[in-house]
Design a protein around this motif. Structure first.
Motif, PDB file in Angstrom:
ATOM      1  N   LYS A   2       0.842  -1.191   0.000  1.00 54.23           N
ATOM      2  CA  LYS A   2       0.000   0.000   0.000  1.00 54.23           C
ATOM      3  C   LYS A   2       0.878   1.242   0.000  1.00 54.23           C
ATOM      4  N   PHE A   3       0.277   2.338  -0.403  1.00 55.74           N
ATOM      5  CA  PHE A   3       0.968   3.614  -0.411  1.00 55.74           C
ATOM      6  C   PHE A   3       0.302   4.539   0.586  1.00 55.74           C
ATOM      7  N   THR A   4       1.068   5.498   1.044  1.00 53.14           N
ATOM      8  CA  THR A   4       0.534   6.586   1.854  1.00 53.14           C
ATOM      9  C   THR A   4       1.186   7.866   1.367  1.00 53.14           C
ATOM     10  N   VAL A   5       0.381   8.851   1.065  1.00 55.28           N
ATOM     11  CA  VAL A   5       0.869  10.183   0.709  1.00 55.28           C
ATOM     12  C   VAL A   5       0.458  11.103   1.846  1.00 55.28           C
ATOM     13  N   GLN A   6       1.451  11.706   2.481  1.00 51.63           N
ATOM     14  CA  GLN A   6       1.188  12.690   3.519  1.00 51.63           C
ATOM     15  C   GLN A   6       1.612  14.037   2.967  1.00 51.63           C
ATOM     16  N   ALA A   7       0.660  14.950   2.844  1.00 44.63           N
ATOM     17  CA  ALA A   7       0.941  16.210   2.172  1.00 44.63           C
ATOM     18  C   ALA A   7       0.641  17.414   3.058  1.00 44.63           C
ATOM     19  N   LYS A   8       1.416  18.458   2.803  1.00 45.81           N
ATOM     20  CA  LYS A   8       1.207  19.753   3.456  1.00 45.81           C
ATOM     21  C   LYS A   8       1.375  20.811   2.378  1.00 45.81           C
ATOM     22  N   GLY A  27      -3.412  -1.372 -11.401  1.00 47.57           N
ATOM     23  CA  GLY A  27      -3.873  -2.569 -12.096  1.00 47.57           C
ATOM     24  C   GLY A  27      -4.643  -2.263 -13.365  1.00 47.57           C
ATOM     25  N   GLY A  28      -4.246  -1.208 -14.078  1.00 49.70           N
ATOM     26  CA  GLY A  28      -4.918  -0.850 -15.321  1.00 49.70           C
ATOM     27  C   GLY A  28      -6.195  -0.045 -15.134  1.00 49.70           C
ATOM     28  N   THR A  29      -6.580   0.205 -13.906  1.00 52.28           N
ATOM     29  CA  THR A  29      -7.798   0.968 -13.621  1.00 52.28           C
ATOM     30  C   THR A  29      -7.444   2.369 -13.156  1.00 52.28           C
ATOM     31  N   GLN A  30      -8.088   3.377 -13.744  1.00 51.63           N
ATOM     32  CA  GLN A  30      -7.883   4.762 -13.325  1.00 51.63           C
ATOM     33  C   GLN A  30      -8.570   4.971 -11.976  1.00 51.63           C
ATOM     34  N   PRO A  51      -4.177   0.640  -1.811  1.00 59.84           N
ATOM     35  CA  PRO A  51      -3.355  -0.474  -2.305  1.00 59.84           C
ATOM     36  C   PRO A  51      -2.634  -0.077  -3.580  1.00 59.84           C
ATOM     37  N   LEU A  52      -1.427  -0.607  -3.762  1.00 57.20           N
ATOM     38  CA  LEU A  52      -0.663  -0.292  -4.964  1.00 57.20           C
ATOM     39  C   LEU A  52       0.401  -1.351  -5.182  1.00 57.20           C
ATOM     40  N   GLY A  96       2.601  16.633 -10.551  1.00 59.67           N
ATOM     41  CA  GLY A  96       2.832  15.258 -10.975  1.00 59.67           C
ATOM     42  C   GLY A  96       4.014  14.653 -10.246  1.00 59.67           C
ATOM     43  N   PHE A  97       3.906  13.361  -9.927  1.00 54.24           N
ATOM     44  CA  PHE A  97       4.979  12.667  -9.228  1.00 54.24           C
ATOM     45  C   PHE A  97       4.803  11.167  -9.433  1.00 54.24           C
ATOM     46  N   TYR A  98       5.714  10.377  -8.875  1.00 55.20           N
ATOM     47  CA  TYR A  98       5.600   8.925  -8.942  1.00 55.20           C
ATOM     48  C   TYR A  98       5.111   8.405  -7.602  1.00 55.20           C
ATOM     49  N   LEU A  99       4.048   7.619  -7.665  1.00 53.43           N
ATOM     50  CA  LEU A  99       3.462   7.000  -6.488  1.00 53.43           C
ATOM     51  C   LEU A  99       4.079   5.620  -6.344  1.00 53.43           C
ATOM     52  N   GLU A 100       4.484   5.266  -5.139  1.00 53.78           N
ATOM     53  CA  GLU A 100       5.098   3.969  -4.907  1.00 53.78           C
ATOM     54  C   GLU A 100       4.565   3.380  -3.605  1.00 53.78           C
ATOM     55  N   PRO A 101       4.669   2.062  -3.442  1.00 52.62           N
ATOM     56  CA  PRO A 101       4.106   1.422  -2.244  1.00 52.62           C
ATOM     57  C   PRO A 101       4.957   1.679  -0.994  1.00 52.62           C
ATOM     58  N   LYS A 102       4.857   2.879  -0.477  1.00 55.10           N
ATOM     59  CA  LYS A 102       5.552   3.293   0.738  1.00 55.10           C
ATOM     60  C   LYS A 102       4.956   4.615   1.195  1.00 55.10           C
ATOM     61  N   VAL A 103       5.480   5.180   2.248  1.00 54.51           N
ATOM     62  CA  VAL A 103       5.044   6.496   2.715  1.00 54.51           C
ATOM     63  C   VAL A 103       5.860   7.551   1.985  1.00 54.51           C
TER      64      VAL A 103
END
Length: 191
Positions: free
Chosen positions: A21-27, A44-47, A64-65, A94-101
């Protein structure tokens, strides 16, 4: 019993991968309601589109990612629809999302000015953009020069040869820059 334990231990990495899973913490500055954040990405191919309320500039997303994917955060500062006719007015990052914080921070009330922390993938992307920036500028200048010529000048074979030669030199410099950037990343991945 021992076989069952060995099987369970062997399946543990597969279970961990399936549960990535991923977590994005933003400020983003000090935004508050009605400001809202939207996260767009493919899984998984789904937007996928997710949203979060912004309080004191803070918001987060979790989900999940599998692997790494491109993502975009859009911040809506009010309840109005984005002005698609004026893309510069839309507050996106824009950025790259990955399975981490992953931490995303902007000192201003605009996500456009954000930086990503705790992400080697996004750090590498920033380096890649810096490397290719000058090459893109040279290509744009050559194209502008070409477009500035009259149709008759564009038909001149000697002029066009210089354009092709300069374009080829620009492309070679891009390949050299990218190769010098990519090989350390590939080696790091292999180790």
């Amino acid at each position: 019993m021992r076989k069952l334990l060995i099987t369970a231990v062997c399946l543990l990495p597969i279970a961990a991968i399936a549960q990535s899973k991923f977590t994005v913490q933003a400020k983003v500055g000090n935004l508050n309601t009605p400001a809202k954040a939207f996260l767009y990405y493919k899984a998984g191919g789904t937007q996928v589109v997710d949203s979060a309320v912004i309080t004191a500039g803070k918001f987060s997303f979790t989900g999940p990612l599998e692997g790494i994917t491109q993502a975009t955060i859009r911040v809506a500062h009010d309840d109005k629809a984005p002005d698609v006719a004026n893309p510069e007015s839309v507050d996106v990052f824009g950025f790259y999302l990955e399975p981490k914080v992953v931490a995303i921070n902007s000192a201003t009330d605009s996500v456009k000015n954000a930086i990503v922390k705790a992400s080697a993938v996004n750090d590498d992307n920033v380096k890649y953009k810096a490397i290719t920036k000058s090459v893109k500028a040279k290509s744009a200048a050559l194209l502008a020069e070409y477009k500035g010529k009259t149709e008759e000048e564009r038909k001149d074979e000697s002029y066009m040869k210089t354009v092709y030669d300069r374009d080829e030199a620009i492309q070679k410099s891009l390949l050299i820059s990218i190769n010098s950037f990519i090989w350390p990343i590939v080696i790091r991945m292999l180790l």
